[in-house]
Design a protein around this motif. Structure first.
Motif, mmCIF file in Angstrom:
data_model
loop_
_atom_site.group_PDB
_atom_site.id
_atom_site.type_symbol
_atom_site.label_atom_id
_atom_site.label_comp_id
_atom_site.label_asym_id
_atom_site.label_seq_id
_atom_site.Cartn_x
_atom_site.Cartn_y
_atom_site.Cartn_z
ATOM 1 N N UNK A 24 48.198 115.292 80.786
ATOM 2 C CA UNK A 24 47.122 116.255 80.989
ATOM 3 C C UNK A 24 46.113 115.734 82.010
ATOM 4 N N UNK A 25 45.824 114.436 81.923
ATOM 5 C CA UNK A 25 44.883 113.829 82.865
ATOM 6 C C UNK A 25 45.432 113.869 84.285
ATOM 7 N N UNK A 37 42.273 110.705 77.380
ATOM 8 C CA UNK A 37 41.763 110.692 78.748
ATOM 9 C C UNK A 37 40.582 111.637 78.906
ATOM 10 N N UNK A 38 40.546 112.719 78.086
ATOM 11 C CA UNK A 38 39.538 113.757 78.268
ATOM 12 C C UNK A 38 38.364 113.549 77.324
ATOM 13 N N UNK A 39 37.243 114.221 77.622
ATOM 14 C CA UNK A 39 36.059 114.120 76.776
ATOM 15 C C UNK A 39 35.886 115.394 75.969
ATOM 16 N N UNK A 58 37.805 107.402 71.889
ATOM 17 C CA UNK A 58 37.135 106.564 72.883
ATOM 18 C C UNK A 58 35.688 107.026 72.941
ATOM 19 N N UNK A 80 47.368 107.179 83.429
ATOM 20 C CA UNK A 80 46.705 108.326 82.800
ATOM 21 C C UNK A 80 47.774 109.246 82.216
ATOM 22 N N UNK A 81 47.475 109.892 81.070
ATOM 23 C CA UNK A 81 48.429 110.783 80.422
ATOM 24 C C UNK A 81 48.716 112.042 81.228
ATOM 25 N N UNK A 131 30.605 103.903 84.043
ATOM 26 C CA UNK A 131 31.038 104.327 82.712
ATOM 27 C C UNK A 131 31.363 103.082 81.913
ATOM 28 N N UNK A 190 43.918 113.734 73.210
ATOM 29 C CA UNK A 190 43.956 113.426 74.635
ATOM 30 C C UNK A 190 42.872 112.400 74.942
ATOM 31 N N UNK A 226 35.813 111.313 81.749
ATOM 32 C CA UNK A 226 37.269 111.279 81.598
ATOM 33 C C UNK A 226 37.872 110.075 82.312
ATOM 34 N N UNK A 227 39.017 109.636 81.805
ATOM 35 C CA UNK A 227 39.640 108.449 82.395
ATOM 36 C C UNK A 227 40.205 108.711 83.780
ATOM 37 N N UNK A 228 40.564 109.966 84.070
ATOM 38 C CA UNK A 228 41.161 110.204 85.389
ATOM 39 C C UNK A 228 40.084 110.366 86.469
ATOM 40 N N UNK A 229 38.806 110.529 86.049
ATOM 41 C CA UNK A 229 37.753 110.784 87.031
ATOM 42 C C UNK A 229 37.576 109.643 88.040
ATOM 43 N N UNK A 230 37.597 108.354 87.621
ATOM 44 C CA UNK A 230 37.504 107.297 88.644
ATOM 45 C C UNK A 230 38.630 107.381 89.673
ATOM 46 N N UNK A 276 44.841 117.297 85.525
ATOM 47 C CA UNK A 276 43.428 117.527 85.839
ATOM 48 C C UNK A 276 43.037 116.841 87.140
ATOM 49 N N UNK A 279 31.763 104.494 88.858
ATOM 50 C CA UNK A 279 32.011 105.866 89.285
ATOM 51 C C UNK A 279 31.300 106.028 90.625
#
Lengths: 393, 156
Positions: A321-322, B42-44, B20, A318-319, B10, B40, A145-149, A325, B4
């Motif tokens: 929802x992100x 951002x999410x996977x 993505x 980040x959006x 990543x 979304x 996910x983009x917010x993880x970093x 999260x 990460x």
């Protein structure tokens, strides 16, 4: 040897019981740390089965547990990662410190534990559990996910903050004066700078001292070095944990990865003993009076961590929802809150109520953290649908 | 490339369809294929763990056609010469036999320029190269030569 026999049986029963608790914990999706603490509480003060004869071993094992927890925290991020983390996320890191250390410090002030208690409680509520968070992010498939970093860089900053905080805490706990405290801060800042420079420029040489292609030799060397450094640090009044932590930062590259892989099972074993011993030494009857404070702290610091993650993620574009999260992911507190409380209580600088408060707080947060990370998506979606009924999820 | 800390790196990009996609490379060498959620980014939606072998097989599946297209482009200038990839069906005549035994060049005039196996490209294989089921044989020749080569590789 009759005594040895009994010790073996007791120890075996304890480990086996912890194994069952650990399995149960991950089954229901929470960290095993709260269950280990409850296990310790149950066996402690007038508990179900009094454990005798193994306290010499468990006391030493719990010390080793702390050393290994901090060593692996140091190994987790390379010096280069720490430096980029510092450069990229210092603003989020500062927001994190202000929002999350304040509630703990305030409760310490209100309960009249003095500056030492305030400093310790600030640490307890500040430091997220990188162990729980990394596991939960992996389990939920959120590593991509983009917010993880963003979440990870906050953890990296906390790691660095610990490098400064722990030496200060141990100096203050040792009861030094204000000037002495400042000297200790100066020394610790100088020490962490030296370690970072050494790790960045000469990390290979430090690694070469412990490295070996033979896994057996390697394990013995790493473990030996960690305990030696920890022991020497504690001799110099810097606390064993800090020494191990700095050694972990100094070891770098593939050596660090191998050491992590090899020491992880050992850390889990000794850390489990550490949590049980902490539970054993906590008086369950001291918990009800501080339970209200623990719940209040849990509510406030859940919100402050969510705010930290939300703010940090938002700054990185980040959006919504992100952002939610990222906030929820950071909620979990665990092993390092207990380490800080353990250091504080064992020094005798703050009364035993702090152990009870820290135990109750970590019990709540270690359960709440993974749950928050799981339920945040449905919750955020429901909230959004409620705000705009026409919008689709 | 996005680091990460404590985990790996990543690498991802946004495809034309809006999703993505990318790869997480763990410090210990494992891979994870990630695909973002619709709605979304951002999410996977899913992250699929791959061993190094599986990752290289997948890279071959996606990359081999590019290789052939590349060869095709090179040969386009020479009129009448074409490129084709012909599979070695597991259990077929040449599964387990050498390149030399096909006598492809003698019979058809077409040459084998590469063999793609499990994602790896073996360029300019020698006559003692042993075929295995699942190999993709890249052949260059005239249209008739390629037809004949396909028949030989399929049924001897």
């Amino acid at each position: 040897m009759h005594e040895t026999t009994i010790s073996l049986i007791e120890l075996g029963a304890v480990f086996f019981g912890l194994g069952i608790l650990g399995r149960l914990a991950w089954r229901i999706g929470i960290s095993p740390i709260p269950l280990y603490l409850i296990g310790g509480l149950a066996f402690g003060h007038g508990g179900l089965i009094p454990l005798t004869g193994i306290d010499a071993f468990t006391d030493l094992a719990s010390e080793i547990g702390v050393v290994l927890l901090l060593l692996l925290l140091g190994l987790e991020y390379s010096a280069a990662e720490l430096m980029t983390g510092l450069r990229r996320s210092w603003m989020a890191g500062v927001v994190d410190i202000v929002l999350n250390a304040l509630p703990g410090a305030l409760v310490g002030l209100i309960l009249g534990w003095g500056p030492v208690g305030m400093l310790a409680m600030a640490g307890v509520t500040y430091i997220s559990s990188s162990g729980i968070i990394a596991k939960v992010l992996g389990d939920l498939g959120r590593l991509g996910n983009r917010e993880t970093p963003v979440v990870l860089s906050v953890l990296v900053f906390e790691d660095l903050a610990m490098a400064v905080y722990l030496p200060i805490l141990t100096a203050v706990l040792a009861g030094v004066s204000f000037v002495g405290g400042l000297t200790a801060v100066g020394i610790s800042l100088a020490a962490i700078t030296v370690v970072l420079v050494v790790a960045l420029k000469f990390g290979r040489y430090v690694s070469a001292i412990v490295d070996s292609p033979d896994p057996e030799v390697f394990l013995l060397r790493v473990l030996g070095a960690a305990l030696l450094v920890a022991g020497l640090a504690s001799q110099l009044q810097v606390s064993a944990a800090v020494g191990a932590f700095l050694l972990g930062i100094a070891i770098s590259g593939s050596t660090a990865e191998n050491a992590t892989r090899m020491l992880e099972p050992l850390r889990d074993l000794f850390a489990a003993v550490f949590f049980v011993v902490f539970g054993l030494n906590t008086d369950p009857s001291a918990m009800p009076p501080v339970l209200g404070w623990a719940v209040a702290l849990a509510v406030v610091t859940t919100l402050t961590k969510v705010a930290t993650g939300w703010w940090a993620a938002r700054r990185q574009g980040i959006g919504p929802m992100g952002q939610a999260r990222a906030g929820a992911a950071l909620v979990a507190r665990g092993e390092f809150s207990i380490v800080i409380a353990g250091l504080t209580v064992s020094s005798g600088a703050v009364d035993n109520r702090m152990a009870a408060l820290a135990t109750a707080y970590v019990l709540l947060m270690a359960i709440l953290g993974p749950v928050a990370a799981r339920v945040v998506e449905p919750l955020a979606r429901a909230a959004r649908n409620r705000l705009s009924p026409a919008g689709s999820a | 490339m996005t680091p990460l800390p404590g985990i790996g790196t990543r690498q991802d990009f946004v495809i034309r369809a809006g999703r993505r996609i990318g790869v997480i490379t763990y410090r210990d060498g494992k891979f994870e294929l990630i695909v973002s959620q619709e709605g979304d980014p951002d999410a996977c939606a899913s992250s699929i763990p791959l061993t190094p072998d599986e990752a290289s097989a997948l890279a071959g599946l996606l990359g081999a056609p590019q290789l052939v297209a590349h060869l095709g482009n090179q040969h386009r200038d020479v009129t009448g010469v074409d490129t084709r990839q012909i599979p070695v069906v597991p259990g077929s005549v040449f599964d387990g036999r050498t390149l030399g035994e096909t006598a492809l060049r003698t019979k058809t005039g077409a040459s084998i320029v590469a063999v793609v196996r499990a994602g790896n490209v073996h360029a300019s294989p020698r006559p003692d190269f042993v075929f295995a089921g699942g190999d993709l044989v890249v052949v260059v020749g005239t249209a008739e030569g390629l037809e004949a080569a396909t028949d030989i590789l399929a049924s001897g």
